[in-house]
Design an enzyme around this catalytic site. Sequence first.
Site, PDB file in Angstrom:
ATOM      1  N   LYS A 179     -18.146  85.941  17.770  1.00 16.60           N
ATOM      2  CA  LYS A 179     -18.776  85.559  19.037  1.00 16.60           C
ATOM      3  C   LYS A 179     -20.200  86.118  19.104  1.00 16.60           C
ATOM      4  CE  LYS A 179     -18.364  86.032  24.026  1.00 16.60           C
ATOM      5  NZ  LYS A 179     -17.575  86.441  25.188  1.00 16.60           N
ATOM      6  N   GLU A 201     -17.836  94.819  10.915  1.00 16.35           N
ATOM      7  CA  GLU A 201     -16.878  94.429   9.867  1.00 16.35           C
ATOM      8  C   GLU A 201     -17.172  93.013   9.374  1.00 16.35           C
ATOM      9  OE1 GLU A 201     -16.201  95.753  12.805  1.00 16.35           O
ATOM     10  OE2 GLU A 201     -14.401  97.022  12.755  1.00 16.35           O
ATOM     11  N   GLY A 260     -13.586  86.930  23.728  1.00 17.03           N
ATOM     12  CA  GLY A 260     -13.170  86.905  22.323  1.00 17.03           C
ATOM     13  C   GLY A 260     -11.681  86.648  22.154  1.00 17.03           C
ATOM     14  N   ARG A 261     -10.857  87.344  22.939  1.00 20.35           N
ATOM     15  CA  ARG A 261      -9.404  87.205  22.775  1.00 20.35           C
ATOM     16  C   ARG A 261      -8.877  85.929  23.419  1.00 20.35           C
ATOM     17  NH1 ARG A 261     -11.139  91.446  25.522  1.00 20.35           N
ATOM     18  NH2 ARG A 261     -10.680  91.699  27.731  1.00 20.35           N
ATOM     19  N   GLU A 294      -6.039  94.772  25.118  1.00 21.92           N
ATOM     20  CA  GLU A 294      -7.500  94.811  25.288  1.00 21.92           C
ATOM     21  C   GLU A 294      -7.865  94.301  26.687  1.00 21.92           C
ATOM     22  OE1 GLU A 294     -10.691  92.510  22.944  1.00 21.92           O
ATOM     23  OE2 GLU A 294     -10.595  94.365  21.820  1.00 21.92           O
ATOM     24  N   HIS A 328      17.135  94.935  11.907  1.00 19.01           N
ATOM     25  CA  HIS A 328      17.485  95.854  10.820  1.00 19.01           C
ATOM     26  C   HIS A 328      16.457  96.961  10.694  1.00 19.01           C
ATOM     27  CE1 HIS A 328      20.737  93.200   9.530  1.00 19.01           C
ATOM     28  NE2 HIS A 328      19.936  92.237   9.952  1.00 19.01           N
ATOM     29  N   LYS A 375     -17.421 102.473  17.771  1.00 15.13           N
ATOM     30  CA  LYS A 375     -18.403 101.733  16.959  1.00 15.13           C
ATOM     31  C   LYS A 375     -19.668 102.565  16.784  1.00 15.13           C
ATOM     32  CE  LYS A 375     -17.167  97.078  18.659  1.00 15.13           C
ATOM     33  NZ  LYS A 375     -17.637  95.910  19.409  1.00 15.13           N
TER      34      LYS A 375
HETATM   35  O1  LIG Z   1     -16.223  87.843  17.715  1.00 12.53           O
HETATM   36  P1  LIG Z   1     -16.933  89.144  17.611  1.00 12.53           P
HETATM   37  O2  LIG Z   1     -18.154  89.218  18.457  1.00 12.53           O
HETATM   38  O3  LIG Z   1     -17.238  89.470  16.168  1.00 12.53           O
HETATM   39  O4  LIG Z   1     -15.959  90.274  18.154  1.00 12.53           O
HETATM   40  C1  LIG Z   1     -14.732  90.518  17.551  1.00 12.53           C
HETATM   41  C2  LIG Z   1     -13.858  91.355  18.421  1.00 12.53           C
HETATM   42  O5  LIG Z   1     -14.476  92.588  18.710  1.00 12.53           O
HETATM   43  C3  LIG Z   1     -14.227  92.970  20.062  1.00 12.53           C
HETATM   44  O6  LIG Z   1     -15.392  92.800  20.777  1.00 12.53           O
HETATM   45  C4  LIG Z   1     -13.867  94.399  20.203  1.00 12.53           C
HETATM   46  O7  LIG Z   1     -12.953  94.820  19.273  1.00 12.53           O
HETATM   47  C5  LIG Z   1     -13.149  91.994  20.518  1.00 12.53           C
HETATM   48  O8  LIG Z   1     -13.109  91.852  21.885  1.00 12.53           O
HETATM   49  C6  LIG Z   1     -13.550  90.773  19.787  1.00 12.53           C
HETATM   50  O9  LIG Z   1     -12.542  89.822  19.774  1.00 12.53           O
END
Ligand SMILES: O=P(O)(O)OC[C@H]1O[C@](O)(CO)[C@@H](O)[C@@H]1O
Length: 531
Positions: free
Chosen positions: A213, A219, A272-273, A358, A389, A498
């Site tokens: 987003k 990452e 995002g979620r 979240e 199990h 972060k």
């Molecule tokens: O889509 P982006 O901006 O890379 O964010 C990934 C994820 O990181 C967060 O901002 C925090 O972990 C989530 O809310 C989001 O889904």
Amino acid sequence: MTLQAAGRVRCDRTAAWAALQAHYDAAGRGFDVRDAFAADPQRFGRFSQEAPHVFADLSKNRIGADTEALLLQLARECGLEGWRDAMFAGEAINHTEQRAVMHWLLREPAPAVPPAAPEASGAVAAGRRDVHATLQAMLDFAERVRADDAITDIVNIGIGGSDLGPSMVTKALDDLCHPGKRLHFVSNVDGAELGGVLRTLRPESTLFLVASKTFTTAETMTNAHAARAWFLARGGSEEGLQRHFAALTTNVEAAAAFGIQTTFGFWDWVGGRYSLWSAIGLPIAIAVGAEGFRGLLAGAHAMDEHFRTAPLERSLPVRLGLLDVWYRNFHGFATRSVAPYSHALRRLPAYLQQLEMESNGKGVDAEGETLPFATSPVVWGEPGTNGQHAFFQMIHQGPDILPVEFIVLREPGRDLPEQHPRLVANALAQAKALMQGKASDDGHRRFTGNRPSTFLVLDRLDPPSLGALIALYEHRVFVSGALWGINSFDQWGVELGKVLAKDLEPRLASGNGEGLDASTAGLLRRLAPGG
Ligand SMILES: O=P(O)(O)OC[C@H]1O[C@](O)(CO)[C@@H](O)[C@@H]1O
């Protein structure tokens, strides 16, 4: 925005809250589901609920008609209906980020506006204009990829909401997925994940989707740069990048700066979620095609309409959200286990962990005031029958009460359908055993019973049913968050780590712990090369 200005009242400041506490003390604490069934032959009907594509049996829960009546009173006193309507009117209900919350708009059928829909606000009207053109462009692209035999592997690079939804949905709809396309999801910054995938790929037959987003998530950017370097090192050209990389983001400029021209955008009003319905859903559209993706949207839209229009007492998201409040705040149950009796739904618990925790894992109300009560339960689980199990021992006989949510499909999937009755029988048996228990003079063999569970039934796992199920969970989270008086749509709690990681990473080479607490400094020294 103050709670009052938003027409909201925090749950603990209502008359219903006090009434619920009295009801809990008088009847709730000692409520026995077995006695409730014996006393009320209509209990199954009273506590089951039809919703689009989803049937729910809530009757094995520790609630009576009086409990639900008080919970509904609580919802009304908290202003749930007004808050729900504010979301559907496009008001900036995510006030800490000054954003509307309109993932539901992504699911509206084009171009019709539901006749009973409330007057569109500016945000809604603007969103409606953009959504369908973008959706069509994305679906056309997905169909082109599906028809392109040269592309055999699609790698989605994203994390959190840019990974969990598409990863969960494509696994859930595996029976319908294009047989000639392998989907890979890379989220972790641990190079083992991307490295393991790259080892199996050839640049000329791979399409990378950089899903973020913000297009700033460390990452995802790390993995995207590594994928790009891998592509170029294996003979790919800068022009080739255009054919083999696409971006899914609200930050079109950053994607362009990265060197990607094929970008499918979305908007800041999609959390995002809550984003699998947007361009973030491109891997889903490639896997199941435009028709399948539209089916997913249609199922979710049907649930949106149910949530928007059903009276609170017949609204499944409301009944589930209220049960969550009852269990968390009065019974003190700290977790909810999700048990999909479906291998295809094996990533649903992971998806729900982000969606619920979240969204509602907050300790302050919308005004920033510390809450004197608990919020989101810990959501966890594994598909059945595997969980039986592993940890079901504790659910049956441990001292903690761990409510379980079973999810069961009436129709089997494609493979070995003759095994389906055994799977379903196990789900039914677990729910029954939890409720009924078993008397024994031997404590080791005794099951106390009265252990609550909810049973959700889908006729089959197709795109509309899955869309409806996911939207059901989204709205249920909205309901409990609304009552708790929190902002379910921000996630400030992920920020501090972060920032600290940025400071710590360069120190790792030297082990320099200057200015750090003794534990972190000690660990740094231990983790530094030669430490
Ligand atoms: O889509 P982006 O901006 O890379 O964010 C990934 C994820 O990181 C967060 O901002 C925090 O972990 C989530 O809310 C989001 O889904």
